[in-house]
Structure formats: structure tokens, C-alpha cells
Design an enzyme around this catalytic site. Structure first.
Site, PDB file in Angstrom:
ATOM      1  N   TYR A 164       0.862  -1.190   0.000  1.00  0.00           N
ATOM      2  CA  TYR A 164       0.000   0.000   0.000  1.00  0.00           C
ATOM      3  C   TYR A 164       0.892   1.231   0.000  1.00  0.00           C
ATOM      4  O   TYR A 164       1.859   1.303   0.763  1.00  0.00           O
ATOM      5  CB  TYR A 164      -0.917   0.005   1.236  1.00  0.00           C
ATOM      6  CG  TYR A 164      -1.820   1.227   1.279  1.00  0.00           C
ATOM      7  CD1 TYR A 164      -2.898   1.349   0.407  1.00  0.00           C
ATOM      8  CD2 TYR A 164      -1.579   2.273   2.183  1.00  0.00           C
ATOM      9  CE1 TYR A 164      -3.714   2.476   0.434  1.00  0.00           C
ATOM     10  CE2 TYR A 164      -2.400   3.396   2.209  1.00  0.00           C
ATOM     11  CZ  TYR A 164      -3.457   3.492   1.334  1.00  0.00           C
ATOM     12  OH  TYR A 164      -4.268   4.609   1.349  1.00  0.00           O
ATOM     13  N   ASP A 258       9.419   2.365  -0.111  1.00  0.00           N
ATOM     14  CA  ASP A 258       8.399   3.070   0.661  1.00  0.00           C
ATOM     15  C   ASP A 258       8.586   2.648   2.121  1.00  0.00           C
ATOM     16  O   ASP A 258       8.159   1.565   2.524  1.00  0.00           O
ATOM     17  CB  ASP A 258       7.013   2.691   0.143  1.00  0.00           C
ATOM     18  CG  ASP A 258       5.902   3.383   0.923  1.00  0.00           C
ATOM     19  OD1 ASP A 258       6.172   3.920   2.016  1.00  0.00           O
ATOM     20  OD2 ASP A 258       4.754   3.371   0.443  1.00  0.00           O
ATOM     21  N   LYS A 286       4.418   8.970   8.490  1.00  0.00           N
ATOM     22  CA  LYS A 286       3.830   8.395   9.721  1.00  0.00           C
ATOM     23  C   LYS A 286       4.515   8.856  11.012  1.00  0.00           C
ATOM     24  O   LYS A 286       4.232   9.936  11.491  1.00  0.00           O
ATOM     25  CB  LYS A 286       3.819   6.870   9.631  1.00  0.00           C
ATOM     26  CG  LYS A 286       2.925   6.356   8.482  1.00  0.00           C
ATOM     27  CD  LYS A 286       1.885   5.389   8.939  1.00  0.00           C
ATOM     28  CE  LYS A 286       1.149   4.760   7.755  1.00  0.00           C
ATOM     29  NZ  LYS A 286      -0.229   4.488   7.941  1.00  0.00           N
TER      30      LYS A 286
HETATM   31  C1  LIG Z   1       3.685   1.880   3.342  1.00  0.00           C
HETATM   32  C2  LIG Z   1       2.768   3.056   3.209  1.00  0.00           C
HETATM   33  N1  LIG Z   1       3.022   3.995   2.283  1.00  0.00           N
HETATM   34  C3  LIG Z   1       2.259   5.079   2.126  1.00  0.00           C
HETATM   35  C4  LIG Z   1       1.140   5.267   2.909  1.00  0.00           C
HETATM   36  C5  LIG Z   1       0.288   6.472   2.712  1.00  0.00           C
HETATM   37  O1  LIG Z   1       0.506   7.380   3.739  1.00  0.00           O
HETATM   38  P1  LIG Z   1      -0.625   8.442   4.127  1.00  0.00           P
HETATM   39  O2  LIG Z   1      -1.747   7.675   4.722  1.00  0.00           O
HETATM   40  O3  LIG Z   1       0.074   9.356   5.085  1.00  0.00           O
HETATM   41  O4  LIG Z   1      -1.006   9.133   2.866  1.00  0.00           O
HETATM   42  C6  LIG Z   1       0.829   4.321   3.884  1.00  0.00           C
HETATM   43  C7  LIG Z   1      -0.357   4.493   4.754  1.00  0.00           C
HETATM   44  O5  LIG Z   1      -0.783   3.630   5.463  1.00  0.00           O
HETATM   45  C8  LIG Z   1       1.653   3.181   4.033  1.00  0.00           C
HETATM   46  O6  LIG Z   1       1.384   2.222   4.931  1.00  0.00           O
END
Ligand SMILES: Cc1ncc(COP(=O)(O)O)c(C=O)c1O
Length: 454
Positions: A164, A258, A286
């Protein structure tokens, strides 16, 4: 319309710490109206809890490891806002914020806080030679992809099923977490976007090669969660990330890690230090903002040189790198450095929780898999070896998880309302909280057994 909270139920004898005096409960009770102005009653779909049935959890406040509902009942919280709350709901760095706000929360100019935070991030993650701030993880991943395309002159992106990366068009193709968009067009995603996305099976380099045959020539980036926490907790098998590194180099593409969940949760060096594979670009978010929205993407200076105004690739935003959130980021990093012992204890507590669940399962002759890494625990109703890809994850028993979620909630434990999510512990979760949780899980599993669900 659902109206709740007018009549406090008080303690039920099974809610740890939930047996507040009725007056206190009454004082905390508010009437919450769901489903009227707020679409589907939530600002992010997973919160509706549709996957687990029952009522969505409305959290009136948090404190340490606890979430309180609108009737004042206390729950040991393992959602932890889906990751940011490494130090619990109310860490010390949230105190004394008047001074921070007193200098202006958003200034529309570069701030010393932002400059210092960028230096601190680079010191922790040397692969981020240059970086730019964004507001959310979604936005930062989008920025990383745009600059990868600007740098390579190519459009195609290879990503992984069950990972995700946020809620933008490209990211939602076979996304994990609670973001499945089985029919891209009907989900509002243009066909043109889908044409440039290849989705491979995580931990499967043969499948990566099959996808690269299709798009390799046009490949701008390989985008991956280096340790995945959005299809349960899935670690990369040995050689997987190095294989991606090698393939990105071979295709002249950019490797993007990521680390929105993994950075700081797996330590200051993130998953890249742990795995020894250096990406071209990294995305963080986060935990960085200590509860406030701030994220960043960055990497090789040569690639970041494409960013406007030095280069042609535009990313920016009114709140990007806002000084209030950047100041919180500095406080978070100070805290991570100071609290190394507390973080180590948290990992031990996560291990104890995983061990406790395994013991309950053994006693009931159940063979479901429990996985733990640092402060992350993953327990789903699937037997066999730990999940390696989204195909494995899809074989879990979601009905059993839904029943378990409800049984645990009855006992004062708040689990993520989706089988794809993991349990996050924080430094605020004490040994007592873990012991209470193990007991509550044991009773819940026995209940499921007596009902013939497992
Ligand atoms: C691995 C990862 N990347 C990106 C995101 C997206 O971040 P945001 O919710 O701050 O847009 C998330 C959100 O859960 C995530 O778990």
C-alpha cells in the site's frame, strides 16, 4: 443514521480499566451522529470496520496505549493510528507545544525547523542525499514517482500486490491495506494510468521478470515496501530486494523504498539498513510527524536535482514541510535517540504478545501463524508458513478474524478492523497491558472454538 453514546453502559467486568464510576462515564458520554454529513461516517474507509461487522469504533480520546470510546470505556489500542504512534497516544513531546505554535504553524517560507529536520533525516538515512517534504505519505510517494519519471524519461512503474502506498490512482492497483479497487475504471482510475502499471507478486523474482518483459523498456521505477505491513507483516525473502536492485539497474530504472511504516519503527536506519539494500529513492512519513502530518521523499542528489525550481519536475504544497510538524519531527527524532531502551523493551513486549498467542493456539490445537518483528505483531487465521505474498494472505479466514475482532473488543482490546492490517505496539504498552491482552485473546479464541468458528 446511527446515534450512540447517550446511554453509557459502564464497565462490563471484562473491560480492563473500563469500570469507571458511572458519573465519569456519563461525563465523557457524547452523542455521535454517524453517516449524516461525513460520507460513510469516516474519513478513511478502513475505519468503518465493514470487514469485521459491527459498529465502527468512535475514538473520543487516546492516552498512552489506550483508546477511549465515546462512553468512556477504555481499550488497549493496537491500531495506534495505523503506525504513527510509536510512543503511544500522548508522548512527552506533545507537551509544551504553545512555544512551537507561537512561532507560527505555517509560514509559507523555508523554516529553520525544516532545514534541521532534513539534515537529521539524511544523517539517519544516508541514501537520502537530498529530500523534499510533503504532507502525507501518499503525496510523498507520488512525488517520488514523478521525479523517477522525470529522471528516466519513462512512464511505467512496477509495484507489488498487497503493498500500500496511499490513495492516488497508480497506487491503488492491487493495493493492500483496505484499499482494494478490483475494477479500476469504476473506481475512478483512468485507463491511461493502468496502462503504465505492472503489478508483480511480492517475494517472487520470476514474476517480477515476467512483468518486466511487458514493461521493462518503459520502466521508470520499481516501487516496493521493503518490509511489507499492509498484507499482514511480510518480510522480504533473502535475495528479493537485492534482486530488485539488480533489475532496476539493468532497466535503467529507479528503485523506490516506501518506508512510510518501516522507518523509525524498525530503527533509525529503517528497512534499508536492516536489509543492506540501498534504494535510489526513499519515502518516509507516519512516525516522523509525531501525530502531525508530514512526510518526505528523497534520495540520490542527481535525481533530486530534477526538482523545480532547479529542474522541470514540480512538487510542492501549502503545508509541505510546515514548521509546526517539522518541529514535532525534530522532537520525535530526539525521543527515538533518547528512548532506545524503551524501544528495545517494546520489541520484547511484542515478542511476549506473539508468544502468548502461540501458547493459546497450541493449547487449543490450532495451527495459525503468528509473526513478529520489532514492535509489530501479525496474527491472522491462516495456517502454514509465514505469508510471502498477497496470494498467501488472501487464503486467511476473514470470517474468523471478524469474530475474533469482535470478541477481543468485547474484552477491551482494540484490533485493526481489517485482516490486512497489523498490530502496532508502542513504548506506552506496559507488560500488564500485554498480559491482559494475552488473557483476552485466549478467552476470545476459546469463545470462537466453542462457537465452532475455529
Ligand atoms: C507503506 C505506506 N506507504 C504510504 C502510505 C500512505 O501514507 P498516508 O496515509 O500518510 O497518505 C501508507 C499508509 O498507510 C503506508 O502504509
Amino acid at each position: 443514521m446511527v446515534e450512540r453514546g447517550a446511554t453509557p453502559e459502564g464497565g462490563d467486568g471484562r473491560t480492563p480499566g473500563g469500570n469507571r464510576a458511572p458519573e465519569a462515564v456519563t461525563a465523557l458520554a457524547v452523542t455521535v451522529t454517524i453517516d449524516v454529513a461525513l460520507a460513510a461516517g469516516v474519513s478513511s474507509p478502513v475505519r468503518a470496520g465493514r470487514r469485521v461487522g459491527g459498529e465502527p469504533f468512535v475514538c473520543a480520546r487516546g492516552e498512552g496505549p489506550y483508546a477511549f470510546d465515546t462512553e468512556g470505556r477504555r481499550f488497549i489500542d493496537y491500531i495506534m493510528a495505523y503506525g504513527p504512534l510509536l510512543f503511544g497516544h500522548t508522548p512527552p513531546y506533545l507537551r509544551g507545544l504553545e512555544a512551537v505554535a507561537g512561532a507560527g504553524a505555517v509560514r509559507g517560507s523555508t523554516s529553520p525547523e525544516e532545514l534541521r529536520l532534513a539534515e537529521r533525516i539524511r544523517a539517519a538515512l544516508p541514501s537520502m542525499e537530498k529530500l523534499r517534504f510533503a504532507t502525507t505519505g501518499s503525496e510523498a510517494v507520488q512525488g517520488a514517482l514523478r521525479i523517477a519519471r522525470a529522471y528516466t524519461g519513462h512512464d511505467a512503474v512496477l509495484k507489488f500486490a498487497g503493498n500500500y502506498h496511499g490513495h492516488f490512482d497508480l497506487a491503488l492497483h492491487r493495493a493492500g491495506a483496505s484499499a482494494e479497487t478490483p475494477d479500476a475504471q469504476r473506481s475512478g482510475i483512468p485507463r491511461a494510468v493502468s496502462a503504465d502499471v505492472a503489478v508483480a507478486r511480492y517475494n517472487d523474482l520470476d514474476d517480477v521478470d515476467r512483468q518486466l518483459e511487458r514493461v521493462g523498456e518503459r520502466l521508470a521505477a520499481i516501487l516496493v515496501e521493503p518490509v511489507c505491513a499492509n498484507m499482514g507483516l511480510v518480510e522480504p525473502v533473502p535475495g528479493f530486494l537485492a534482486g530488485l536492485r539488480e533489475r532496476a539497474d539493468r532497466c535503467g530504472a529507479v528503485l523506490i523504498f516506501d518506508e512510510v511504516i518501516t522507518w523509525l519503527r524498525l530503527g533509525l536506519g529503517g528497512a534499508q539498513q536492516r536489509t543492506g539494500v540501498r534504494p535510489d529513492l526513499t519515502v518516509v512519513g507516519k512516525i516522523l510527524g509525531g501525530g502531525f502530518p508530514i512526510a518526505a521523499f528523497g534520495g540520490r542528489a542527481e535525481i533530486l536535482a530534477r526538482l523545480a525550481p532547479d529542474g522541470p519536475c514540480f512538487t510542492g504544497g501549502t503545508h509541505a514541510g510546515m514548521p509546526f510538524a517539522a518541529a514535532l519531527g525534530l522532537r520525535v527524532l530526539d525521543h527515538v535517540e533518547r528512548e532506545a531502551a524503551a524501544l528495545a523493551r517494546t520489541a520484547e513486549r511484542a515478542e511476549a504478545l506473539a508468544g502468548g498467542i502461540r501458547a493459546s493456539l497450541r493449547a487449543l490445537d490450532l495451527h495459525y501463524t503468528v509473526v513478529q518483528l520489532e514492535s509489530i505483531v501479525d496474527f491472522k487465521f491462516r495456517s502454514g508458513p509465514a505469508t510471502r505474498s498477497y496470494d498467501d494472505q488472501a487464503r486467511d479466514d476473514q470470517t474468523a478474524y471478524a469474530a475474533f475482532y469482535r470478541a477481543a473488543r468485547e474484552r477491551g482490546i482494540l484490533l485493526p478492523p481489517s485482516h490486512n492490517e497489523v498490530l502496532f505496539l508502542s513504548t506506552a504498552h506496559g507488560a500488564d497491558d500485554v498480559a491482559v491482552t494475552v488473557e483476552a485473546f485466549d478467552a476470545s479464541l476459546r469463545e470462537l472454538r466453542s462457537e465452532g468458528i475455529v
